[in-house]
Design a protein around this motif. Structure first.
Motif, PDB file in Angstrom:
ATOM      1  N   LEU A 286       0.859  -1.188   0.000  1.00  0.00           N
ATOM      2  CA  LEU A 286       0.000   0.000   0.000  1.00  0.00           C
ATOM      3  C   LEU A 286       0.891   1.232   0.000  1.00  0.00           C
ATOM      4  N   PRO A 287       0.367   2.358  -0.440  1.00  0.00           N
ATOM      5  CA  PRO A 287       1.163   3.583  -0.366  1.00  0.00           C
ATOM      6  C   PRO A 287       1.588   3.871   1.070  1.00  0.00           C
ATOM      7  N   GLY A 288       2.875   4.163   1.251  1.00  0.00           N
ATOM      8  CA  GLY A 288       3.394   4.459   2.570  1.00  0.00           C
ATOM      9  C   GLY A 288       3.919   3.260   3.321  1.00  0.00           C
ATOM     10  N   PHE A 289       3.821   2.067   2.754  1.00  0.00           N
ATOM     11  CA  PHE A 289       4.252   0.859   3.450  1.00  0.00           C
ATOM     12  C   PHE A 289       5.296   0.116   2.623  1.00  0.00           C
ATOM     13  N   GLU A 290       6.327  -0.388   3.315  1.00  0.00           N
ATOM     14  CA  GLU A 290       7.412  -1.112   2.666  1.00  0.00           C
ATOM     15  C   GLU A 290       7.032  -2.549   2.346  1.00  0.00           C
ATOM     16  N   SER A 291       6.394  -3.226   3.312  1.00  0.00           N
ATOM     17  CA  SER A 291       6.127  -4.653   3.122  1.00  0.00           C
ATOM     18  C   SER A 291       5.019  -5.128   4.046  1.00  0.00           C
ATOM     19  N   PHE A 292       4.382  -6.201   3.618  1.00  0.00           N
ATOM     20  CA  PHE A 292       3.418  -6.927   4.449  1.00  0.00           C
ATOM     21  C   PHE A 292       3.845  -8.386   4.463  1.00  0.00           C
ATOM     22  N   ARG A 293       3.931  -8.959   5.682  1.00  0.00           N
ATOM     23  CA  ARG A 293       4.345 -10.352   5.805  1.00  0.00           C
ATOM     24  C   ARG A 293       3.335 -11.120   6.632  1.00  0.00           C
ATOM     25  N   PHE A 294       2.989 -12.302   6.148  1.00  0.00           N
ATOM     26  CA  PHE A 294       2.072 -13.179   6.877  1.00  0.00           C
ATOM     27  C   PHE A 294       2.693 -14.560   6.982  1.00  0.00           C
ATOM     28  N   LYS A 295       2.664 -15.106   8.209  1.00  0.00           N
ATOM     29  CA  LYS A 295       3.203 -16.442   8.467  1.00  0.00           C
ATOM     30  C   LYS A 295       2.194 -17.222   9.285  1.00  0.00           C
ATOM     31  N   ALA A 296       2.144 -18.518   9.039  1.00  0.00           N
ATOM     32  CA  ALA A 296       1.297 -19.407   9.830  1.00  0.00           C
ATOM     33  C   ALA A 296       2.010 -20.738   9.979  1.00  0.00           C
ATOM     34  N   GLY A 297       1.824 -21.360  11.140  1.00  0.00           N
ATOM     35  CA  GLY A 297       2.446 -22.657  11.389  1.00  0.00           C
ATOM     36  C   GLY A 297       1.549 -23.542  12.223  1.00  0.00           C
ATOM     37  N   TYR A 298       1.435 -24.803  11.813  1.00  0.00           N
ATOM     38  CA  TYR A 298       0.681 -25.795  12.579  1.00  0.00           C
ATOM     39  C   TYR A 298       1.619 -26.925  12.952  1.00  0.00           C
ATOM     40  N   THR A 299       1.645 -27.289  14.232  1.00  0.00           N
ATOM     41  CA  THR A 299       2.490 -28.388  14.693  1.00  0.00           C
ATOM     42  C   THR A 299       1.652 -29.423  15.419  1.00  0.00           C
ATOM     43  N   ASP A 300       1.979 -30.667  15.168  1.00  0.00           N
ATOM     44  CA  ASP A 300       1.357 -31.809  15.837  1.00  0.00           C
ATOM     45  C   ASP A 300       2.483 -32.551  16.551  1.00  0.00           C
ATOM     46  N   TYR A 301       2.581 -32.308  17.850  1.00  0.00           N
ATOM     47  CA  TYR A 301       3.696 -32.810  18.653  1.00  0.00           C
ATOM     48  C   TYR A 301       3.214 -33.878  19.623  1.00  0.00           C
ATOM     49  N   GLN A 302       4.070 -34.909  19.827  1.00  0.00           N
ATOM     50  CA  GLN A 302       3.782 -35.934  20.828  1.00  0.00           C
ATOM     51  C   GLN A 302       5.073 -36.558  21.309  1.00  0.00           C
ATOM     52  N   HIS A 303       5.140 -36.833  22.600  1.00  0.00           N
ATOM     53  CA  HIS A 303       6.223 -37.700  23.058  1.00  0.00           C
ATOM     54  C   HIS A 303       5.722 -38.579  24.193  1.00  0.00           C
ATOM     55  N   ALA A 304       6.280 -39.764  24.230  1.00  0.00           N
ATOM     56  CA  ALA A 304       5.944 -40.742  25.265  1.00  0.00           C
ATOM     57  C   ALA A 304       7.146 -40.907  26.178  1.00  0.00           C
ATOM     58  N   GLU A 305       6.893 -40.858  27.494  1.00  0.00           N
ATOM     59  CA  GLU A 305       7.942 -41.146  28.472  1.00  0.00           C
ATOM     60  C   GLU A 305       7.857 -42.630  28.805  1.00  0.00           C
ATOM     61  N   LEU A 306       8.918 -43.355  28.437  1.00  0.00           N
ATOM     62  CA  LEU A 306       8.932 -44.806  28.558  1.00  0.00           C
ATOM     63  C   LEU A 306       9.593 -45.222  29.864  1.00  0.00           C
ATOM     64  N   ASP A 307       9.055 -46.261  30.489  1.00  0.00           N
ATOM     65  CA  ASP A 307       9.672 -46.768  31.711  1.00  0.00           C
ATOM     66  C   ASP A 307      10.814 -47.717  31.358  1.00  0.00           C
ATOM     67  N   ASP A 308      11.379 -48.396  32.374  1.00  0.00           N
ATOM     68  CA  ASP A 308      12.534 -49.258  32.120  1.00  0.00           C
ATOM     69  C   ASP A 308      12.179 -50.505  31.324  1.00  0.00           C
ATOM     70  N   GLN A 309      10.875 -50.743  31.100  1.00  0.00           N
ATOM     71  CA  GLN A 309      10.442 -51.842  30.243  1.00  0.00           C
ATOM     72  C   GLN A 309      10.010 -51.340  28.860  1.00  0.00           C
ATOM     73  N   HIS A 330       7.018   3.011   5.764  1.00  0.00           N
ATOM     74  CA  HIS A 330       8.113   3.916   5.421  1.00  0.00           C
ATOM     75  C   HIS A 330       8.297   4.933   6.545  1.00  0.00           C
ATOM     76  N   PRO A 331       9.458   5.559   6.637  1.00  0.00           N
ATOM     77  CA  PRO A 331       9.656   6.574   7.676  1.00  0.00           C
ATOM     78  C   PRO A 331       8.609   7.683   7.610  1.00  0.00           C
ATOM     79  N   VAL A 332       8.047   7.985   8.768  1.00  0.00           N
ATOM     80  CA  VAL A 332       7.056   9.048   8.901  1.00  0.00           C
ATOM     81  C   VAL A 332       7.468   9.902  10.089  1.00  0.00           C
ATOM     82  N   ALA A 333       7.711  11.196   9.851  1.00  0.00           N
ATOM     83  CA  ALA A 333       8.132  12.114  10.904  1.00  0.00           C
ATOM     84  C   ALA A 333       9.342  11.567  11.661  1.00  0.00           C
TER      85      ALA A 333
END
Length: 661
Positions: A286-309, A330-333
């Motif tokens: 747009l006039p007066g603006f250098e850049s527009f950035r959009f980011k999105a992230g989806y994570t599916d995380y899992q861990h199991a704590e295992l016993d000595d068996q 952009h720079p303004v004032a």
């Protein structure tokens, strides 16, 4: 030992007296761009947001099996050292949920902040650079960044088109654990489409230790540390459409990590994560603006704590969707800045598999934030200010829901009082919502042998930080020094009591009770670093020192505080050859919390490296040898819960070959 004191003195002397044999090709030390800042400025400009960037040969020499190991010798950074598989960075004595882990500027969304036995779900072996930020800029990434942030940059979503395929492939072998590691990445382009792929494979057994396993016990086991093995696999692919207006792209990655916990129980963790990201940048939207950035992230995380068996005792899951939009004007004032919004939506749980108490119940969390950062100049003085407003909601399935309104702000000034020298000051005010586990824990945690008890009535933390900095920023000889003090109201910490409980929470003999409590605290410290010709040919040198103190205002020390350190290194680079020697001395640490019982002895860690690069066709082929802990010292980390029973590896030689094309 006399030989150790002599080595330390010699290394420090060499760091100061190395002669000026050569410079880089253009007579200047190359600067590295920090991606996790609003303006993508150079590392050397980060006095308002102190930063360190590991890249190139320096990164390849330091990269280890965990992020904590990789960064453990950086200024103001220590590591939790929970075995070879799980070691998280600790910044200026702050850890866990106060230090945010990012990958390409987005949260890793693992559960490493919950406990030191949980590995960070990001692989340093395939990274292009790793960035450390401390101070105001870190607050723009969330209230969990009171202590700072670490950003692993692997550039899975390309932002520029390569004229021809480029990449690197590395293979290494380590003697201390019979470890084998292969990693690589490749980038290319087809028309206006940029493409990327990377992967890593690591297989290491139990590592050798210099003496006996238990500190001060000559009758305890020696040889190899049980349950210190690790097996990790990761892969990622990405692509983007790149044109003159900007780019839009996506990536997908998978990580699988199985590693042992060198505790008395000898449990193991089986960690998996799938990650999906999109990233886009529009120039001049747009006039007066250098850049527009959009980011999105989806994570599916899992861990199991295992016993000595090898049976799962607890299953940790975290499904998270994060979005981030930034608009730079952009720079303004005289003001140049970026503002934006960030959202995060997570579903987290740590559930028992045998019907016993759940470590953490199913909890839905939502956060919405708006942020703004501006820069300006007042004559020769550079000014920087930032503001973040955030709302965090915690909604467990069977407990009291909580809602927190958070405000974070910062202001800094930098004065180049004479060419090549600058002095700066920053003040910041930051608030953090209690983490899910701090509020709602109520069950056993096998890997740490604690029965965690949260407090749903905890208040938000409020941090007031001031930092003074001075540095020399030009020439072959450069230096910097920082002083800081952080006052934290309602500081949350885990208090380990004298009570022993069973896995049901009844009186027993297996788990130590850990209560999440609050008290006012303060952390203060100092850091200094001097570097000579760090990237040019010929001789180079570095010396650094750091110290911090964390105390409760009511009296007593904060737990797991880092030791005071001083380190020095010398290097030489000429033609195809490059080599170096470094020594870090840590003092004994006896500043114990009320419930801590043993001091940590000091140590000297001597490392070395040598490499040779040859041309093979159109490719660079580098043969290298790394030597770690050459003195074979029994090194215990004061920041580790397992310091009394889990020393760091003994003398280790890492042999490898790397090719770039």
């Amino acid at each position: 030992m006399n030989i150790q004191r002599t080595l330390l003195a010699s290394a420090i002397l060499l760091a100061f007296t190395a002669p000026a044999f050569a410079e880089s090709a253009d007579g200047k030390i190359q600067q590295v761009i920090v991606t996790a800042t609003p303006f993508r400025t150079a590392e050397g400009d980060q006095i308002l947001t102190p930063a360190k960037v590991l890249a190139g040969d320096e990164l390849r020499d330091k990269v280890g099996s965990s992020l904590g190991e990789t960064l453990s010798q950086e200024l103001g950074v220590s590591a939790s050292a929970f075995g070879a598989g799980a070691s998280r960075p600790i910044i200026r004595g702050l850890e866990g949920s106060r230090v945010k882990m990012l990958e390409n500027g987005m949260a890793t969304s693992d559960v490493s902040g919950l406990s030191n036995d949980h590995a960070v779900a990001s692989e340093g072996a395939v990274s292009r650079q790793i960035e450390i930020l401390r101070g105001p800029a870190a607050l723009l990434y969330g209230s969990g960044a009171i202590g700072g942030l670490v950003n692993v940059v692997n550039e899975r979503i390309p932002t520029a088109l390569e004229e021809q395929p480029t990449g690197q492939l590395e293979s290494r072998y380590s003697t201390v654990d019979n470890g084998r590691n292969v990693s690589g990445s490749v980038d290319g382009a087809v028309g206006k489409f940029g493409l990327h792929a990377d992967g890593n494979w690591r297989d290491a057994g139990d590592y050798r230790i210099p003496g006996h396993r238990v500190l001060g016990d000559a009758d305890s086991a020696s040889g190899r540390l049980p349950h210190s093995d690790t097996q990790e696999k990761s892969a990622g692919v990405g692509g983007s459409y790149i044109d003159g207006w900007g780019y839009v792209g996506a990536s997908v990655s998978h990580l699988s990590n199985v590693y042992g916990i060198p505790s008395d129980e000898g449990s193991r963790i089986d960690q998996k994560q799938n990650r999906y990201d999109i990233d886009s940048l529009v120039k001049q939207p747009l006039p007066g603006f250098e850049s527009f950035r959009f980011k999105a992230g989806y994570t599916d995380y899992q861990h199991a704590e295992l016993d000595d068996q090898n049976h799962p005792a607890t299953i940790f899951t975290n499904k998270s969707l994060e979005t981030r939009a930034e608009l730079t004007h952009h720079p303004v004032a005289g003001l140049h800045g970026t503002f934006g919004v960030q959202t995060e939506n997570t579903h987290f749980s740590a559930l028992s598999t045998d019907g016993g108490p759940d470590t953490v119940p199913q909890t839905h969390s939502k956060s919405t934030a708006a942020f703004l950062v501006e820069e300006a100049s007042a004559g020769p003085v550079r000014l920087s200010g930032g503001l973040r407003l955030e709302n965090v909601k915690r909604e467990p399935v069977a407990n009291q829901a909580r809602d927190f309104n958070l405000t974070s702000g910062s202001f800094g000034a930098l004065w180049p009082f004479t060419p090549g020298y600058s002095v700066g000051a920053t003040v910041s005010y930051a608030q953090r919502a209690p983490a899910i586990e701090e509020l709602y824990s109520g069950g056993p945690h096998d890997a740490t042998l604690t029965f965690d008890v949260g407090n749903p009535h905890l208040k938000k933390e409020t941090s007031r930080n001031i930092e003074l900095s001075v540095q020399k920023t030009s020439g072959l000889l450069r230096w910097k020094a920082n002083l800081f003090r952080n006052n934290v109201n309602n500081f949350i910490y885990g208090h380990i009591t004298d009570r022993l409980l069973d896995d049901e929470g009844n009186p027993g003999a297996e788990f130590r009770e850990r209560l999440f409590e609050q008290a006012n605290a303060h952390i203060q410290g100092a850091e200094a670093e001097l570097g000579y010709n760090q990237l040019g040919a010929g001789w180079s040198g570095r010396i650094f020192a750091d110290t911090s103190r964390g105390k409760l205002d009511q009296g007593g020390n904060l737990p797991l505080q880092p030791a005071d350190r001083i380190g020095a290194s010398v290097g030489y680079r000429e033609g195809a050859w490059r080599g170096g020697l470094s020594l870090v001395h840590a003092r004994g640490q006896d500043r114990l919390a009320e419930f801590e019982t043993t001091s940590t002895p000091g140590y000297n860690q001597l490392d070395a490296n040598i490499s040779y690069t040859q041309k093979l066709g159109g490719q660079d082929l580098t043969w290298f040898l790394l030597a770690k802990n050459l003195l074979n010292e029994d090194i215990r980390m004061s920041t580790s819960v397992l310091k009394d029973i889990s020393p760091l590896p003994g003398r280790n030689f890492v042999l490898g070959v790397r090719t770039k094309f």
